[in-house]
Design a protein around this motif. Structure first.
Motif, PDB file in Angstrom:
ATOM      1  N   PRO A 297       0.892  -1.178   0.126  1.00  0.00           N
ATOM      2  CA  PRO A 297      -0.063   0.177   0.183  1.00  0.00           C
ATOM      3  C   PRO A 297       0.802   1.318  -0.196  1.00  0.00           C
ATOM      4  CG  PRO A 297      -0.835  -1.450   1.674  1.00  0.00           C
ATOM      5  CD  PRO A 297       0.438  -2.137   1.141  1.00  0.00           C
ATOM      6  N   HIS A 298       0.555   2.282  -0.827  1.00  0.00           N
ATOM      7  CA  HIS A 298       1.287   3.444  -0.874  1.00  0.00           C
ATOM      8  C   HIS A 298       0.632   4.598  -0.125  1.00  0.00           C
ATOM      9  CE1 HIS A 298      -1.880   4.141  -3.998  1.00  0.00           C
ATOM     10  NE2 HIS A 298      -1.528   5.267  -4.069  1.00  0.00           N
ATOM     11  N   ASP A 299       1.360   5.614   0.348  1.00  0.00           N
ATOM     12  CA  ASP A 299       0.786   6.764   1.036  1.00  0.00           C
ATOM     13  C   ASP A 299       0.331   7.642  -0.002  1.00  0.00           C
ATOM     14  OD1 ASP A 299       0.312   8.880   2.659  1.00  0.00           O
ATOM     15  OD2 ASP A 299       2.366   9.116   3.188  1.00  0.00           O
ATOM     16  N   PRO A 300      -1.146   7.943   0.068  1.00  0.00           N
ATOM     17  CA  PRO A 300      -1.546   8.873  -1.129  1.00  0.00           C
ATOM     18  C   PRO A 300      -1.338  10.392  -0.741  1.00  0.00           C
ATOM     19  CG  PRO A 300      -3.343   8.341   0.702  1.00  0.00           C
ATOM     20  CD  PRO A 300      -2.014   7.598   1.009  1.00  0.00           C
ATOM     21  N   GLY A 301      -0.539  10.685   0.299  1.00  0.00           N
ATOM     22  CA  GLY A 301      -0.112  11.973   0.584  1.00  0.00           C
ATOM     23  C   GLY A 301      -1.033  12.896   1.385  1.00  0.00           C
ATOM     24  N   PRO A 302      -0.598  13.983   1.869  1.00  0.00           N
ATOM     25  CA  PRO A 302      -1.636  14.853   2.512  1.00  0.00           C
ATOM     26  C   PRO A 302      -2.911  15.332   1.799  1.00  0.00           C
ATOM     27  CG  PRO A 302       0.384  16.095   2.064  1.00  0.00           C
ATOM     28  CD  PRO A 302       0.724  14.704   1.643  1.00  0.00           C
ATOM     29  N   GLY A 303      -3.879  15.304   2.436  1.00  0.00           N
ATOM     30  CA  GLY A 303      -4.829  16.127   1.836  1.00  0.00           C
ATOM     31  C   GLY A 303      -5.921  15.004   0.845  1.00  0.00           C
ATOM     32  N   VAL A 304      -5.375  13.624   0.939  1.00  0.00           N
ATOM     33  CA  VAL A 304      -6.101  12.612   0.270  1.00  0.00           C
ATOM     34  C   VAL A 304      -6.839  11.554   1.092  1.00  0.00           C
ATOM     35  CG1 VAL A 304      -5.593  10.783  -1.589  1.00  0.00           C
ATOM     36  CG2 VAL A 304      -4.229  12.932  -1.797  1.00  0.00           C
TER      37      VAL A 304
ATOM     38  N   GLY B 190     -21.158  14.242  -9.360  1.00  0.00           N
ATOM     39  CA  GLY B 190     -19.785  14.762  -9.006  1.00  0.00           C
ATOM     40  C   GLY B 190     -19.648  15.060  -7.301  1.00  0.00           C
ATOM     41  N   HIS B 191     -20.910  15.232  -6.631  1.00  0.00           N
ATOM     42  CA  HIS B 191     -21.107  15.392  -5.404  1.00  0.00           C
ATOM     43  C   HIS B 191     -20.518  14.309  -4.505  1.00  0.00           C
ATOM     44  CE1 HIS B 191     -22.570  19.466  -5.083  1.00  0.00           C
ATOM     45  NE2 HIS B 191     -23.458  19.106  -5.989  1.00  0.00           N
ATOM     46  N   PHE B 192     -20.728  13.170  -4.985  1.00  0.00           N
ATOM     47  CA  PHE B 192     -20.461  11.849  -4.503  1.00  0.00           C
ATOM     48  C   PHE B 192     -19.197  11.150  -4.982  1.00  0.00           C
ATOM     49  CE2 PHE B 192     -24.956  12.695  -4.855  1.00  0.00           C
ATOM     50  CZ  PHE B 192     -25.346  12.477  -3.714  1.00  0.00           C
ATOM     51  N   THR B 193     -18.325  11.440  -5.885  1.00  0.00           N
ATOM     52  CA  THR B 193     -17.460  10.616  -6.634  1.00  0.00           C
ATOM     53  C   THR B 193     -16.037  10.910  -5.792  1.00  0.00           C
ATOM     54  OG1 THR B 193     -18.478  10.911  -8.779  1.00  0.00           O
ATOM     55  CG2 THR B 193     -16.096  10.280  -8.694  1.00  0.00           C
ATOM     56  N   ASP B 194     -15.253  10.063  -5.441  1.00  0.00           N
ATOM     57  CA  ASP B 194     -13.929  10.045  -5.048  1.00  0.00           C
ATOM     58  C   ASP B 194     -12.896   9.999  -6.069  1.00  0.00           C
ATOM     59  OD1 ASP B 194     -14.682   9.931  -2.044  1.00  0.00           O
ATOM     60  OD2 ASP B 194     -15.399   8.099  -2.597  1.00  0.00           O
ATOM     61  N   ARG B 195     -13.286   9.236  -7.134  1.00  0.00           N
ATOM     62  CA  ARG B 195     -12.254   9.125  -8.295  1.00  0.00           C
ATOM     63  C   ARG B 195     -13.098   9.321  -9.572  1.00  0.00           C
ATOM     64  NH1 ARG B 195      -7.334   6.791  -7.642  1.00  0.00           N
ATOM     65  NH2 ARG B 195      -6.943   7.525  -9.537  1.00  0.00           N
TER      66      ARG B 195
ATOM     67  N   HIS C 204     -16.622   4.121  -0.826  1.00  0.00           N
ATOM     68  CA  HIS C 204     -15.734   4.707  -1.769  1.00  0.00           C
ATOM     69  C   HIS C 204     -16.071   4.584  -3.012  1.00  0.00           C
ATOM     70  CE1 HIS C 204     -11.818   6.074  -2.840  1.00  0.00           C
ATOM     71  NE2 HIS C 204     -11.756   5.380  -4.068  1.00  0.00           N
ATOM     72  N   THR C 205     -16.324   5.754  -3.919  1.00  0.00           N
ATOM     73  CA  THR C 205     -17.112   5.739  -5.026  1.00  0.00           C
ATOM     74  C   THR C 205     -16.410   6.148  -6.354  1.00  0.00           C
ATOM     75  OG1 THR C 205     -19.051   6.648  -3.928  1.00  0.00           O
ATOM     76  CG2 THR C 205     -19.060   7.061  -6.331  1.00  0.00           C
ATOM     77  N   VAL C 206     -16.103   5.362  -7.241  1.00  0.00           N
ATOM     78  CA  VAL C 206     -15.357   5.515  -8.461  1.00  0.00           C
ATOM     79  C   VAL C 206     -16.605   5.499  -9.771  1.00  0.00           C
ATOM     80  CG1 VAL C 206     -13.673   4.476  -9.850  1.00  0.00           C
ATOM     81  CG2 VAL C 206     -13.558   4.124  -7.570  1.00  0.00           C
ATOM     82  N   ALA C 207     -16.402   6.711 -10.585  1.00  0.00           N
ATOM     83  CA  ALA C 207     -17.160   6.856 -11.779  1.00  0.00           C
ATOM     84  C   ALA C 207     -15.988   6.384 -13.022  1.00  0.00           C
ATOM     85  CB  ALA C 207     -17.575   8.439 -11.589  1.00  0.00           C
ATOM     86  N   LEU C 208     -16.787   5.764 -13.873  1.00  0.00           N
ATOM     87  CA  LEU C 208     -15.976   5.307 -15.146  1.00  0.00           C
ATOM     88  C   LEU C 208     -16.920   5.973 -16.166  1.00  0.00           C
ATOM     89  CD1 LEU C 208     -15.155   1.606 -14.409  1.00  0.00           C
ATOM     90  CD2 LEU C 208     -13.574   3.659 -13.931  1.00  0.00           C
ATOM     91  N   GLY C 209     -16.127   6.777 -17.094  1.00  0.00           N
ATOM     92  CA  GLY C 209     -16.750   7.244 -18.161  1.00  0.00           C
ATOM     93  C   GLY C 209     -15.848   6.993 -19.524  1.00  0.00           C
TER      94      GLY C 209
ATOM     95  N   ASP D  94      -3.273  -3.526 -10.418  1.00  0.00           N
ATOM     96  CA  ASP D  94      -2.284  -2.694 -10.666  1.00  0.00           C
ATOM     97  C   ASP D  94      -2.708  -1.321 -11.142  1.00  0.00           C
ATOM     98  OD1 ASP D  94      -0.279  -4.464 -10.335  1.00  0.00           O
ATOM     99  OD2 ASP D  94      -0.125  -4.772 -12.802  1.00  0.00           O
ATOM    100  N   LEU D  95      -4.171  -1.190 -11.353  1.00  0.00           N
ATOM    101  CA  LEU D  95      -4.645  -0.010 -11.572  1.00  0.00           C
ATOM    102  C   LEU D  95      -4.817   0.838 -10.455  1.00  0.00           C
ATOM    103  CD1 LEU D  95      -7.589  -0.812 -14.219  1.00  0.00           C
ATOM    104  CD2 LEU D  95      -5.223   0.163 -14.893  1.00  0.00           C
ATOM    105  N   ARG D  96      -4.836   0.439  -9.152  1.00  0.00           N
ATOM    106  CA  ARG D  96      -5.056   0.962  -7.856  1.00  0.00           C
ATOM    107  C   ARG D  96      -6.320   1.693  -7.949  1.00  0.00           C
ATOM    108  NH1 ARG D  96       0.759   1.850  -5.301  1.00  0.00           N
ATOM    109  NH2 ARG D  96       1.809  -0.004  -5.901  1.00  0.00           N
ATOM    110  N   LEU D  97      -7.494   1.056  -8.349  1.00  0.00           N
ATOM    111  CA  LEU D  97      -8.500   1.571  -8.058  1.00  0.00           C
ATOM    112  C   LEU D  97      -9.658   0.939  -7.077  1.00  0.00           C
ATOM    113  CD1 LEU D  97      -9.663   2.302 -11.812  1.00  0.00           C
ATOM    114  CD2 LEU D  97      -8.976   3.939 -10.332  1.00  0.00           C
TER     115      LEU D  97
END
Length: 379
Positions: free
Chosen positions: A8-15, A290-295, A159-164, A363-366
């Motif tokens: 697992p990687h550290d996503p950094g501050p604010g994430v 967009g109000h609900f999407t994390d990625r 956790h919400t991922v939107a694919l378009g 590998d996509l880390r989604l």
């Protein structure tokens, strides 16, 4: 291809770091599938999101109750000594009559509420409680309703991922279904939502005989708030993955923003992972989504890379250039024969028997998993 689990990687501050990547194979070796008990308890709670009001002012309590009702948020009244203040997951509102206890203690004070004649007292208290907001009623009724409503929409842990995609035929729906079921295999309570306005339904590629449960067809005629526990119980599931799609005929119109908001509000409270198949971008309901999407992920081939945002190369027949990789490229998911054969026989989930496909998805880390489970997947 060697199967090597990544750390697992550290996503950094604010994430948002509530979730960290986990190797799918590591999850598949666990028996039974991992579940996070605190979130299971939260899903079983039928009351929905709630806030706390500390006040003995009956008039103020009645006004706040009406405002919270409009925001679809339950309000619980308590005294200044109640443990509910410290245990509350939602906003804590303090009435002007209880400001002495708020200033004397160390309890949370999200909003200070009172009437016009108490305005000076409220602002003086807010100067000593810099993290608190002030709502002077009735003038601030609309603001307070919007504040509670926005908190309600984002209150769930899912956790919400939107694919378009910019064009059809690049595998957006296929990736959405595979990603949601990969989450299920990793121990998450997962849901895939078909929000494509041009969709004919996901069932032909998932299974020959759709299970019983509600579809968009039934939800389109519903009104009012959707309870998360009822949504979890009534959605059809395939091998543990919940699916919300159309019965099979193209929808006459896109799902309206109000219904989308109600659905995603309840789904974020009832599921760990939501994967949204939004079809071609821009989506007509992108503002509500967009109000609900994390990625937000765009699925494309190498010839149609979007100008900004995260994207996945899909069904690509040449390696991405260094310039592409320097942008927001997440990786490549090949349209393998195993996926094609699974779709042809109407059993897409069976494609995840492929270890290579599971590695590509990892590998996509989604794919998110709960924090306390992340260490179990790390080498």
């Amino acid at each position: 291809m060697n199967w090597l689990p990544f750390r697992p990687h550290d996503p950094g501050p604010g994430v948002d770091s509530r979730f960290v990547p986990l190797s799918l194979d590591s999850a598949l070796r666990e028996a039974p599938p991992l579940r996070v008990q605190p979130r299971e308890v939260q899903r079983a709670e039928p009351g929905g999101p709630a806030c706390v009001l500390v006040s003995d002012d009956e008039n103020l309590v009645a006004q706040c109750a009406l405002i919270s009702l409009g925001a679809a948020v339950r309000i619980s009244r308590c005294s200044s000594s109640s443990p509910m203040i410290h245990d509350a997951e939602g906003p804590v509102l303090w009435g002007a009559d209880a400001l002495g206890e708020a200033l004397a203690g160390s309890a949370r004070c999200d909003v200070l509420v009172g009437h016009d004649e108490q305005a000076q007292t409220l602002w003086e208290a807010a100067s000593r409680l810099p993290l608190s907001r002030v709502a002077i009623l009735p003038g601030a009724s609309q603001w307070l309703g919007e504040y509670l409503g926005l908190w309600c929409m984002r209150s769930g842990h899912g956790h919400t991922v939107a694919l378009g995609s910019r064009a059809g035929g690049v595998g957006t729906s296929t990736l959405a279904v595979l990603l949601a079921h990969a989450g299920t295999l990793s121990g998450l309570h997962s849901l895939v939502v078909d929000l494509d306005p041009h969709s004919c339904g996901l069932w032909p590629r998932i299974c020959a005989r759709p299970p019983t449960g509600i579809r968009w067809d039934e939800l389109a005629g519903s009104g009012g708030a959707l309870a998360s526990h009822q949504l979890v119980e009534t959605l059809p599931t395939v091998r543990g993955t919940a699916v919300l799609t159309w019965s099979g005929t193209p929808p006459r119109a896109a799902v309206d923003g109000a219904l989308t908001a109600r659905l995603l509000t309840a789904a974020r409270q009832g599921f760990d992972l939501l994967v949204l198949d939004t079809g071609r971008t821009p989506h007509p309901g992108s503002e509500a989504i967009g109000h609900f999407t994390d990625r937000q992920i765009t699925v494309c081939d190498a010839s149609s890379i979007p100008p900004r945002g995260d994207y996945v190369l899909r069904a690509d027949h040449r390696m991405p250039t260094a310039a592409m990789e320097s942008r927001s490229l997440l990786g490549k998911l090949s349209h393998t024969t195993s996926i094609e054969r699974a779709v042809d026989r109407g059993d897409l989930l069976d494609a995840l028997r492929s270890r290579r496909l599971r590695q590509q998805l990892a590998d996509l880390r989604l794919l998110p998993v709960a924090e306390d489970a992340g260490s179990r997947g790390a080498p």
